[in-house]
Scaffold this motif. Structure first.
Motif, short mmCIF file in Angstrom:
data_model
loop_
_atom_site.label_atom_id
_atom_site.label_comp_id
_atom_site.label_asym_id
_atom_site.label_seq_id
_atom_site.Cartn_x
_atom_site.Cartn_y
_atom_site.Cartn_z
N GLU A 1 -23.83 -76.55 -86.83
CA GLU A 1 -24.04 -75.58 -88.11
C GLU A 1 -24.17 -74.46 -87.70
N LEU A 2 -25.35 -74.38 -86.83
CA LEU A 2 -25.90 -72.92 -86.13
C LEU A 2 -24.81 -72.13 -85.49
N ALA A 3 -23.88 -72.95 -84.51
CA ALA A 3 -22.84 -72.14 -83.97
C ALA A 3 -21.88 -71.55 -85.06
N GLN A 4 -21.62 -72.29 -86.11
CA GLN A 4 -20.60 -72.03 -86.94
C GLN A 4 -21.16 -70.50 -87.52
N LEU A 5 -22.56 -70.41 -87.77
CA LEU A 5 -22.92 -69.07 -88.61
C LEU A 5 -22.86 -67.82 -87.82
N VAL A 6 -22.76 -67.94 -86.20
CA VAL A 6 -22.65 -66.91 -85.30
C VAL A 6 -21.35 -66.92 -84.51
N SER A 7 -20.20 -67.68 -85.04
CA SER A 7 -19.00 -67.91 -84.26
C SER A 7 -18.35 -66.52 -84.42
N ASP A 8 -18.38 -65.89 -85.36
CA ASP A 8 -17.29 -64.74 -85.57
C ASP A 8 -18.25 -63.43 -85.13
N LEU A 9 -19.09 -63.45 -84.48
CA LEU A 9 -19.94 -62.39 -84.03
C LEU A 9 -19.77 -62.06 -82.65
N PRO A 10 -19.97 -61.01 -81.95
CA PRO A 10 -19.70 -60.55 -80.68
C PRO A 10 -20.53 -61.36 -79.82
N SER A 11 -21.82 -61.87 -79.99
CA SER A 11 -22.61 -62.72 -79.49
C SER A 11 -22.27 -63.95 -79.01
#
Length: 186
Positions: free
Chosen positions: A69-79
């Motif tokens: 769930e956490l990975a899904q929140l930042v998956s489209d960000l450069p980091s």
């Protein structure tokens, strides 16, 4: 994913399905949620997220139970998905060895370069050069000069000892030469 009437259409980060892995199902800790929020803060500060989307993602991060769930929140960000547990590889990224970064304060002190042995020998022989017959003075001079040239090439320590040994050796040679001249002249 079903449309939730109070939120409208699913958000882009909610439509992404992570690669199934054992790490994605692992429960996340509070520190993992904070790391995810830090990534979101950086993205908001860089202008990659609007304030509404940032707020929604932060709320979702604090409600998230698993790494997936956490990975899904930042998956489209450069980091990218930084929230995998230690040793877990991010989806579609090469596995890189984890090298712990130790602040210089906590790193062991650097090992000093070794001391040149001829420099030590030159100093010792230079000190013994004033004993009767000054037999140690000439080797002290020779060892001192050879040690200095070796130190310049190898980066070893002992330059001061080599200099002191050579100087004491030359003083010993001068002392015994003067004694010899006084005996011969006298």
């Amino acid at each position: 994913m079903a449309v939730q009437p109070w939120r409208g259409a699913p958000q882009p980060w909610e439509q992404w399905q992570p690669v199934p892995s054992p790490q994605a199902a692992m429960r996340a800790a509070h520190a993992d949620r904070e790391r995810t929020v830090d990534v979101l803060k950086a993205a908001y500060a860089e202008g990659r997220l609007g304030s509404d989307e940032y707020g929604q993602r932060v709320d979702s991060a604090y409600r998230a139970l698993t790494y997936g769930e956490l990975a899904q929140l930042v998956s489209d960000l450069p980091s990218g998905p930084m929230v995998l547990p230690m040793g877990g590889a991010a989806p579609m990224m090469p596995v890189m060895p984890v090298v712990p970064m130790v602040p210089p304060t906590f790193a062991p002190p650097p090992r000093p370069a070794p001391t040149n042995h001829l420099a030590v020998a030159s100093l010792v022989l230079g000190l013994f050069g004033f004993l009767p017959f000054g037999i140690a003075s000439v080797p002290a001079v020779v060892f001192g000069h050879v040690a200095k040239s070796q130190i310049r090439g190898s980066g070893e320590q002992g330059d001061g000892m080599a200099t002191a040994g050579a100087v004491l050796g030359w003083l010993g040679v001068a002392f015994w030469a003067m004694i010899l001249l006084l005996v011969v002249a006298g």
